[in-house]
Write a protein that holds these residues in place. Structure first.
Motif, short mmCIF file in Angstrom:
data_model
loop_
_atom_site.label_atom_id
_atom_site.label_comp_id
_atom_site.label_asym_id
_atom_site.label_seq_id
_atom_site.Cartn_x
_atom_site.Cartn_y
_atom_site.Cartn_z
N LEU A 11 0.81 -1.21 0.00
CA LEU A 11 0.00 0.00 0.00
C LEU A 11 0.85 1.27 0.00
N HIS A 12 0.30 2.27 -0.66
CA HIS A 12 0.88 3.61 -0.65
C HIS A 12 -0.29 4.60 -0.63
N CYS A 13 0.01 5.85 -0.58
CA CYS A 13 -1.05 6.83 -0.37
C CYS A 13 -1.94 7.06 -1.58
N TYR A 14 -1.60 6.43 -2.71
CA TYR A 14 -2.46 6.52 -3.89
C TYR A 14 -3.10 5.18 -4.25
N ARG A 22 9.75 5.46 -5.55
CA ARG A 22 10.59 5.65 -4.35
C ARG A 22 10.35 4.55 -3.33
N GLN A 23 9.08 4.17 -3.18
CA GLN A 23 8.75 3.14 -2.19
C GLN A 23 9.33 1.80 -2.62
N VAL A 24 9.28 1.50 -3.92
CA VAL A 24 9.90 0.28 -4.43
C VAL A 24 11.42 0.34 -4.22
N ARG A 25 12.00 1.50 -4.46
CA ARG A 25 13.44 1.68 -4.27
C ARG A 25 13.86 1.39 -2.83
N VAL A 83 3.49 8.31 -9.67
CA VAL A 83 4.48 7.41 -10.28
C VAL A 83 5.81 7.51 -9.55
N LYS A 84 6.26 8.73 -9.32
CA LYS A 84 7.53 8.92 -8.61
C LYS A 84 7.43 8.44 -7.16
N LEU A 85 6.29 8.68 -6.54
CA LEU A 85 6.07 8.25 -5.16
C LEU A 85 6.17 6.74 -5.03
N VAL A 86 5.51 6.01 -5.93
CA VAL A 86 5.54 4.54 -5.89
C VAL A 86 6.94 4.03 -6.19
#
Length: 709
Positions: free
Chosen positions: A297-300, A326-329, A321-324
């Protein structure tokens, strides 16, 4: 995890844990080539090969007067019988060569598991040739599928399976079918350990780590690695949000929240949790991150409104897209290259603002990951002049779709590995049977994926799990190259399950089943809007509901909870309401988008060709060598006929309700309608009795959703 119907579960466990050698061969024929006393010579220092060699010895011993034994030898020693060597050029390469010369059969694996797979395939060859292996046999088998993943038939939707869900015999069976990975959808916070957010450190983490180490060590004996699919959601009452409100991310079901995806502290938390997990579970194979509409989960994840925004005030102006990415990174950094990270953008349409190919998202993902996608998802499917997208877990569209091809091209351009979710073991069209015997369609799916050049496959979701069916046989054959042609592949499966004299009739039956599928009215409504409801979920257990006011009087098994984990709902009365979601339909909404008239026409055409296939299958049974196995496979197809018949009867019953609601002119017309209701009910009762008989004869039948009913 609590299993329903313990006696059935024990029976299924026994079935899956038994020796994978369901088929035999004439031992006298092999004796004529190699001799009665057969030595299986293996190199020292390879424990998985030693287990496979003992398994092979048992297989040989079953077939007659063969006296087989395993002996460890050095590379310089000579031996008769079977010699297994390992070139060890690439420990991730499961390819192998098989050579029969001068009454000695030599198997050379490119790795330890290559040698193991070579032994397994030799078992298949002995069955195929009934022990009389061709003179000067030479076979080279290669696989480009580094990851071949499945799961247990006893996986809960989220959480840890019981220990007996992965017994040794079951793991061996998976390995015999070429699988080298299993997955579990877990609760991420049950193994959380970090300095970044110590409040989220799991209180029972040691128990979870012990569980994971025990399972990974057990599976590793058969060359199988464990993948975890992290599911992460936090109760609104969690102390972490009370102590650190800035970490509170977007709102989800029943007031629960994710952690804020913009927070550096949260990203560090993910990195540390994964790093500690990898350190403490050294045999863990990988993580599968569902970055679309669930699990990772993420905020989107469940964006709001047409603008696809978020309820998180800190992430509202972020590029999702950038937010997700970063989370994968953060997870990738925590893994440090020690495990696989597979990213699956399943249902990313909830938040992705481009088209449903997700190409910009894939391009933004960090180097070092693999990407997974379904070969059929969102493909246009036309029935009765109406076109609808094939949405999930199906074989109605074989694929690969144009969408999948575009995704594959982008994935390859990024030098990512491409994993196809093939759903080989079971599909969404009928939950309660172990597979759908449209063998031609299965061949088309796997052979076309092989041409594209996929790097791995995930063979099933939580619907049914692996049971070693004929569709699994086809998946196995298409894991290897050179790829056999369709006729050879289907003929070998027909011979194995029915016998040489039944091949023609089996192929005729599968051709008729394939024709039936050309009419099958697959849609998201038919499977339950979208899941776990209706006649194709319940099968012949589906009720015929005349008065919706009396629905609540049905037993509790006709209802289920939906999308909510109990631990995030503290209100018992509210939970009762959530758990009263019906798993049946009392109207005709399930016939959308086709409409009930077109749906009925399509259903009747499907039944016509399905009955034709059953007729051919009956002839195959007459000629079968092993009538018990042949009868069992016939029963799977017959059970699907029962499901089709239930759907037809439910539709007829609900059409009569429409006629009744339109009004009747006189008592005679009312009596006629009532008599028609009774007639449909009687026919469905007979259909249900036949279905019960079939379910009692085959333990694999009757598995629906995630647990036995």
């Amino acid at each position: 995890m609590t299993f329903q119907n313990d006696s059935k579960i024990k029976e299924m466990l026994n079935y899956l844990n038994k020796s994978p050698h369901d088929f035999n061969f004439n031992g006298e024929n092999l004796i004529s080539i190699i001799g009665k006393d057969i030595r299986i010579a293996i190199p020292s220092g390879f424990p998985r090969l030693e287990i496979a060699a003992q398994d092979f010895k048992d297989f040989l011993s079953k077939s007659g007067r063969i006296n087989a034994f395993v002996k460890k030898i050095t590379a310089e020693e000579k031996s008769n019988g079977f010699i297994i060597n390992i070139s060890d050029t690439d420990k991730n390469d499961d390819s192998y060569n098989i050579i029969l010369q001068d009454n000695v059969l030599t198997i050379i694996g490119n790795s330890e598991m290559g040698a193991v797979q070579g032994l397994y395939y030799t078992e298949r060859l002995l069955v195929k040739y009934n022990g009389l292996l061709p003179e000067n046999l030479k076979i080279e088998r290669k696989t480009s599928l580094k990851r071949r993943i499945t799961t247990t038939a006893f996986n809960p939707p989220i959480g840890w399976p019981e220990d007996n869900a992965y017994l040794d015999g079951y793991l061996s069976r998976m390995s015999h079918f070429g699988y080298n990975g299993i997955f579990i959808t877990d609760k991420f916070f049950t193994y959380a350990l970090s300095e970044a957010i110590p409040e989220l450190n799991a209180s029972d983490r040691d128990k979870v780590i012990d569980y994971l180490n025990n399972l990974t060590e057990k599976a590793d004996k058969y060359g199988i690695g464990l993948y975890l699919i992290p599911s992460m959601i936090i109760s609104p009452n969690s102390s972490v949000f009370q102590n650190h409100p800035e970490l509170k991310g977007a709102k989800f079901w029943e007031g629960s929240h994710c952690l804020c995806s913009s927070s550096p502290v949260v990203l560090q938390f993910y990195k540390e949790v994964v790093a500690n997990l990898v350190k403490d579970v050294p045999l863990l194979k990988g993580l599968i991150l569902i970055i679309g509409g669930e699990c990772f989960l993420h905020c989107y994840t469940r964006a709001i409104g047409k603008e696809k925004t978020t309820s998180c005030p800190r992430c509202v102006n972020e590029d999702p897209v950038k937010l997700v990415s970063r989370q994968v990174r953060a997870v990738l950094d925590g893994a440090s290259g020690k495990i696989d990270i597979i990213v699956w953008p399943y249902s990313a349409f909830y938040w992705y603002r481009g088209d449903n190919d997700y190409l910009d998202l894939i391009k933004a993902l960090p180097e070092g990951i693999a990407v997974m996608e379904s070969p059929s998802k969102d493909s246009p499917l036309t029935r009765q002049g109406v076109t609808a997208p094939a949405f999930d877990c199906d074989i109605s569209v074989t694929g690969p779709s144009e969408r999948f091809r575009r995704i594959a091209k982008t994935v390859k351009e990024k030098s990512f590995d491409l994993i196809a979710k093939t759903d080989s073991s079971s599909t969404i069209e009928a939950y309660s049977i172990p597979y759908i015997p449209v063998l031609g369609r299965w061949y088309e799916r796997h052979s076309e994926l092989a041409k594209i050049g996929i790097d791995g496959m995930l063979g099933c979701w939580h619907i049914n799990g692996f049971t070693g069916t004929m569709s699994d046989e086809l998946a196995y054959e298409c894991m290897w190259s050179p790829l056999k042609d369709k006729k050879e592949c289907l003929s070998e499966i027909a011979q194995k399950f029915f016998g040489k004299n039944s091949i023609k009739y089996c192929i005729d039956a599968w051709e008729s089943f394939n024709k039936a599928w050309d009419y099958f009215p697959f849609s998201a409504a038919m499977t339950g809007l979208p899941y776990f409801r209706g006649p194709f979920h319940f099968g012949p257990a589906h009720p015929l509901v005349l008065d919706v006011q009396n629905e609540s009087k049905l037993p509790g098994d006709f209802f289920h909870k939906q999308n909510v984990d109990n631990e995030f709902c503290d209100d018992e009365e509210k939970l009762k309401e959530i758990n009263k979601t019906p798993m049946f339909f009392s109207d005709l909404i399930w016939t959308l988008p086709y409409g009930y008239i077109s749906f009925e026409n399509a259903l009747l055409q499907t039944l016509k060709f399905w009955n034709e296939g059953l007729m051919h299958y009956s002839k195959a049974i007459e000629k079968a060598d092993n009538k018990e196995i042949a009868h069992t496979e016939y029963g799977v197809a017959d059970m699907f006929k029962c499901i089709l018949t239930t759907a037809y009867n439910v539709l007829r019953f609900q059409k009569l309700k429409i006629k009744l609601y339109e009004g009747v002119k006189n008592p005679q017309e009312l009596e006629k309608i009532i008599n028609s209701f009774v007639q449909v009910a009687k026919e469905e009762l007979e259909n249900a009795k036949n279905a019960i008989k079939l379910a009692n004869e085959d333990i694999r039948i009757g598995y629906g959703g995630y647990t036995y009913k």
